[in-house]
Design a protein around this motif. Structure first.
Motif, PDB file in Angstrom:
ATOM      1  N   GLU A 198       1.036  -1.286  -0.049  1.00 16.14           N
ATOM      2  CA  GLU A 198      -0.047   0.008  -0.060  1.00 16.14           C
ATOM      3  C   GLU A 198       0.803   1.172  -0.009  1.00 16.14           C
ATOM      4  O   GLU A 198       0.579   2.203  -0.876  1.00 16.14           O
ATOM      5  CB  GLU A 198      -0.959   0.113   1.020  1.00 16.14           C
ATOM      6  CG  GLU A 198      -1.856   1.330   1.283  1.00 16.14           C
ATOM      7  CD  GLU A 198      -2.710   1.263   2.270  1.00 16.14           C
ATOM      8  OE1 GLU A 198      -3.819   2.087   2.619  1.00 16.14           O
ATOM      9  OE2 GLU A 198      -2.612   0.252   3.065  1.00 16.14           O
ATOM     10  N   GLN A 199       1.994   1.277   0.756  1.00  9.29           N
ATOM     11  CA  GLN A 199       2.704   2.537   0.777  1.00  9.29           C
ATOM     12  C   GLN A 199       3.429   2.746  -0.267  1.00  9.29           C
ATOM     13  O   GLN A 199       3.642   3.879  -1.000  1.00  9.29           O
ATOM     14  CB  GLN A 199       3.729   2.159   2.137  1.00  9.29           C
ATOM     15  CG  GLN A 199       4.865   3.236   2.191  1.00  9.29           C
ATOM     16  CD  GLN A 199       6.341   3.026   1.487  1.00  9.29           C
ATOM     17  OE1 GLN A 199       6.604   1.883   1.620  1.00  9.29           O
ATOM     18  NE2 GLN A 199       6.764   3.741   0.899  1.00  9.29           N
ATOM     19  N   GLN A 202       1.299   3.873  -3.196  1.00 15.72           N
ATOM     20  CA  GLN A 202       0.885   5.305  -2.901  1.00 15.72           C
ATOM     21  C   GLN A 202       2.038   6.127  -3.777  1.00 15.72           C
ATOM     22  O   GLN A 202       1.760   7.112  -4.331  1.00 15.72           O
ATOM     23  CB  GLN A 202       0.466   5.701  -1.633  1.00 15.72           C
ATOM     24  CG  GLN A 202       0.078   7.008  -1.297  1.00 15.72           C
ATOM     25  CD  GLN A 202      -0.239   7.157   0.143  1.00 15.72           C
ATOM     26  OE1 GLN A 202      -0.145   6.371   1.034  1.00 15.72           O
ATOM     27  NE2 GLN A 202      -1.113   8.375   0.142  1.00 15.72           N
ATOM     28  N   THR A 244      -6.309   5.583   1.581  1.00 14.26           N
ATOM     29  CA  THR A 244      -5.357   5.437   0.338  1.00 14.26           C
ATOM     30  C   THR A 244      -6.445   5.316  -1.025  1.00 14.26           C
ATOM     31  O   THR A 244      -6.102   5.972  -1.906  1.00 14.26           O
ATOM     32  CB  THR A 244      -4.523   4.440   0.142  1.00 14.26           C
ATOM     33  OG1 THR A 244      -3.662   4.520   1.321  1.00 14.26           O
ATOM     34  CG2 THR A 244      -3.643   4.394  -1.008  1.00 14.26           C
TER      35      THR A 244
END
Length: 865
Positions: A198-199, A202, A244
């Protein structure tokens, strides 16, 4: 939140699985034949060595080691019979086990593509889809689950991360799918993988679209491929309760405009950069770009909502696109590029213009050939030489720049300025500062009328130099199958006999035009790549000049042609019996001389042997092969005679066009190609050199009498007639008939009738060079040939009366033979016995027996058989 049922459903959408009915037959064929499909074209047997060994073909290695064939097999699983489904599961488990034992557990010694970053991601996506969709035994599921966990561990390693690009994106998509569908809920690596993916996603998506909403990897199909994950990630992170999700929702709206406007009238993307030309109206694409405008573009107006604008510019990204109409498959469509948004998939295509109209690619690019950088055609596809752009001093732009150069440049290396962007009018200027010491600007104006053919393109090219004069070459690539007729200031473009386009160049500088098609050496030029690994010849116009500061206006017309008057044909446009005449154009460095070689041989046969010395000497050549076949196969007695006239007329026009450029043409012929060459030479007072001249018709044929009378009349009326006749032992009666019609004023200068024709042919290229250079005073006139019958070199100096000669024989730079008698021998003819083999040259020393100055020269290459 990862245990929420909707998270698993959304994660399944990340898996690449084909759900169409046709996957069943593919899976059955694999089971029946024990084969797999690697990409769209290749099929490989299921054998460890045959399947996973890929040589230099990295694309094949990606498909094999990435198990991309599983997209068909997994989709077919639920549609097969129970027995077939079990057999398929067994085969999948067998392949993964074999791969793991052969490569997975031996990373240090595995080939590159086994652990390539994106390939490894595809392999994990395949593993997850198998574990999620297929029925497996407990042992099979345990082994594949363990392999998937090891693969996820590898994808989490910082040193293995592909980076902020689409390769890294696929790694993170694979981690999300693994965490959402396969990982044990008690395994801490599950949440770790999810958070890391996810990081990183993004970070990637914050940087991978420009402020115009265009994906940075320079290719429309990659824009669509990456955009496809925006709604999927929006839904997945929404289901997981992650903030997100908002990022992907916002980006999805911005990406639609570029995706819509890049679609050509036939509902494909243009062949720019690394584009794959595939149908765009897939379910996935239509679900990605909602609102109806993309559906309208991707279905060529059959469904969806017509876009409100026909012209769209993306100045921050470097693109401008316009069309004459929506929903018309014949509409004019123009795509202009002055982009450099990332290094990935970057082509050296600054300033390139793509034009499609009337359902045909008119101005286009070579397209993408593949990713194997060892292949010269792959390198060519990325180079400036494959685009409608500029080359300076024989060199195009580098594909990429160092990051410190690219990001620190002020003003920027590439820049697109928009003046007007209306439905019927586009005015933009692209500037690139990537040419060392030069700035190139291309201003493009597109005016649309009330029909596709009323579209006009006006271009202004300006080059400003701070490094002095350079050789400038502008390239214009045309669609495959088109026929081009060059003019002194432009070109006419035809589909068979129908004119489609005129392109006119206006400049105060001196320019020359050249047409190439299907050239392989010394480097590829004039090719179109319809698919990866496929190539077909396509014409390319080269506009060349030498200047420091340069400006040129170019106009492209699709109707209202100004060159409509009936003109005599050139070799570039000559059609005999509905077929174009293939020619080769070999450039050279000699500035004011060229050779027109009319050959009796079939296309390409013996071409290199006949032109070798001309190429070495730098003499430009227009080589026209197969003339007798074209005449004899013209279709009738009358058409055959007309074909001779057509060839002669084309030769005359070629000579006059060259003369207008200050270039003197020597006409060379052999055998039955003699007649049109002789007519052209004597009609234009051009020098002629001919080997074994013969007429194309039989002795008692009335056409022979008419041809002979015409040639004799031209000779009688041409006081400057100059013919250099070379005679071998071939067809002596026919040759003598042709020699007779040249008249007593044109004696045989090179009587080699005692020699085999093949020996004389071997030396004919050197004779042509010598004829050209001797006439300009740049060489001594000589004849040198090897006679295999007597096993000796024969040397003759026709313009000397009192001379002594000495001859040395060289192979390469090595002297291999010296005359066995006196160092100098009196006379203008000399025989040098020699029994070597292969290519040799003679170094001939001359001196006046009365004590005059000595001289020396070296012959061209002579083949010793």
């Amino acid at each position: 939140m990862l245990d929420h049922g909707e998270v698993a459903d959304r994660a399944r959408a990340l898996l690449p699985i084909h759900r169409a009915a046709w996957v069943v037959e593919r899976a059955r064929a694999s089971l029946r034949e024990r084969t797999v499909r690697l990409g769209a074209q290749q099929t490989a047997p299921i054998d460890r060595d045959a399947l996973w060994e890929y040589g230099d073909d990295r694309a094949r290695g990606r498909h094999a080691h990435g198990f991309t064939f599983l997209v068909d097999w997994v989709g077919a699983g639920a549609l097969l019979t129970a027995g077939e489904s079990t057999a398929l599961s067994d085969l999948v488990a067998e392949l993964f086990t074999a791969w793991d034992r052969g490569y997975g557990q031996h990373r240090a010694t595995a080939p590159e593509m086994a652990f390539h970053d994106e390939t490894t991601a595809q392999r994990l996506l395949g593993l997850v889809s198998v574990l999620d969709e297929l029925s497996l035994s407990e042992e099979q599921r345990r082994e594949l689950t363990e392999l998937a966990a090891r693969t996820a561990t590898l994808l989490r390693e910082p040193d293995f991360y592909g980076g902020v690009n689409n390769h890294g994106m696929f790694q993170d998509l694979a981690l999300l799918a693994w965490a959402g569908l396969v990982a044990d809920g008690e395994d801490p690596a599950r949440q770790e993988s999810w958070d890391l993916a996810e990081q990183r996603l993004q970070e990637y998506f914050l940087s991978c679209f420009t402020s115009d909403g265009v994906h940075v990897e320079n290719t429309p199909t990659y824009h669509v491929m990456v955009s496809r994950y925006l709604p999927l990630l929006d839904g997945l992170f929404t289901a997981a309760g992650s903030p997100t999700a908002g990022l992907f929702h916002r980006l999805r709206a911005g990406a639609t405009r570029y995706a819509v406007h890049c679609v050509t009238p036939e509902a494909l993307y243009p062949p720019v950069s690394d584009t794959h030309r595939r149908r765009l109206d897939s379910v996935e694409n239509l679900e990605t770009f909602v609102g109806g405008e993309f559906e309208y573009a991707a279905t060529a107006g059959e469904r969806g909502r017509k876009p409100l604008e026909r012209t769209a510019t993306f100045p921050a990204s470097g693109y401008a696109v316009t069309r004459s109409a929506w929903g018309d498959p014949a509409a004019s469509f123009i795509h202009f590029t002055c982009a450099y948004n990332a290094n990935y998939h970057k082509h050296s295509d600054e300033g390139s213009v793509y034009l499609r109209s009337g359902g045909r690619d008119l101005l286009c690019e070579s397209g993408a050939y593949g990713y194997n950088w060892q292949d010269p055609f792959t390198r060519h596809a990325y180079a400036s030489a494959a685009h409608n752009t500029l080359i300076v001093d024989g060199t195009g732009l580098p594909r990429t720049e160092p990051d410190d150069v690219r990001f620190a440049a002020e003003p920027p290396l590439n820049e697109l300025e928009v003046e007007t962007a209306q439905d019927d009018l586009l005015e933009v200027t692209g500037t690139t500062r990537r040419y060392r010491g030069r700035v190139w600007q291309r201003r493009l104006r597109v005016d649309h009328g009330d029909s596709p053919s009323r579209t006009r393109l006006h271009l202004e090219d300006t080059v400003s130099s701070s490094v002095g004069t350079g050789a400038l070459r502008f390239l214009w690539h045309l669609g495959p199958g088109l026929r081009v007729k060059l003019r002194a200031d432009g070109a006419e473009v035809f589909d068979r006999l129908t004119k489609l386009m005129e392109i006119e160049f206006r400049t105060e500088a001196e320019i020359s035009l050249q047409l190439l098609e299907g050239v392989e050496k010394p480097s590829p030029q004039g090719w179109s790549f319809p698919e990866f690994g496929e190539r077909v010849p396509a014409p390319v116009i080269l506009v060349e000049s030498r200047a420091a500061d340069f400006s040129m206006a170019t106009e492209v017309r699709l109707d209202g042609f100004v060159w409509d008057e009936e003109e005599r044909g050139t070799f570039e446009t000559l059609v005999i019996n509905t077929r174009t005449v293939p020619t080769s154009s070999l450039p050279g460095s000699v500035p004011d001389q060229s050779v027109l070689f009319l050959s009796p041989y079939r296309p390409l046969a013996d071409r290199d042997r006949l032109l070798t010395e001309l190429v070495k000497a730098g003499v430009p050549v227009r080589y026209v092969p197969g003339i007798p076949d074209r005449i004899s196969h013209a279709g009738s007695v009358e058409l055959a005679e007309a074909a001779v006239r057509q060839f002669a007329t084309a030769a005359i026009d070629h000579i006059r066009r060259e003369a207008a450029r200050g270039i003197s043409v020597t006409v060379a012929t052999a055998g039955k190609a003699f007649a049109p060459g002789a007519i052209a030479a004597f009609s234009t007072r051009s020098p002629l050199i001919t080997l074994d001249p013969q007429l194309p018709f039989r002795a008692r044929d009335p056409r022979t009498d008419r041809l002979a009378a015409r040639i004799e009349g031209l000779v009688a009326g041409c006081s400057e007639a100059s013919a250099d006749v070379v005679v071998s032992s071939d067809e002596p009666v026919q040759v003598q008939r042709a020699v007779t019609m040249l008249g007593s004023a044109l004696p045989v200068r090179r009587d080699l009738s005692a020699l085999l024709k093949a020996d004389v042919e071997d030396a004919f290229s050197d004779m042509i060079v010598n004829s050209v250079l001797a006439r300009t005073g740049d060489a001594i006139s000589y004849t040198a040939v090897y006679d295999r019958r007597t096993r000796a070199f024969l040397v003759n100096l026709p313009e000397f009366t009192d001379v002594e000669m000495s001859v040395r024989v060289f192979q390469g730079k090595t002297e291999v033979h010296v005359m066995p008698y006196s160092p100098y021998t009196a006379g203008t003819s000399l025989r040098v016995p020699f029994t070597g083999k292969g290519p040799h040259r003679l170094r001939i020393h001359l001196r006046d027996p009365k004590g005059g100055d000595a001289a020396a020269f070296t012959t061209g290459t002579l083949r010793v058989r």
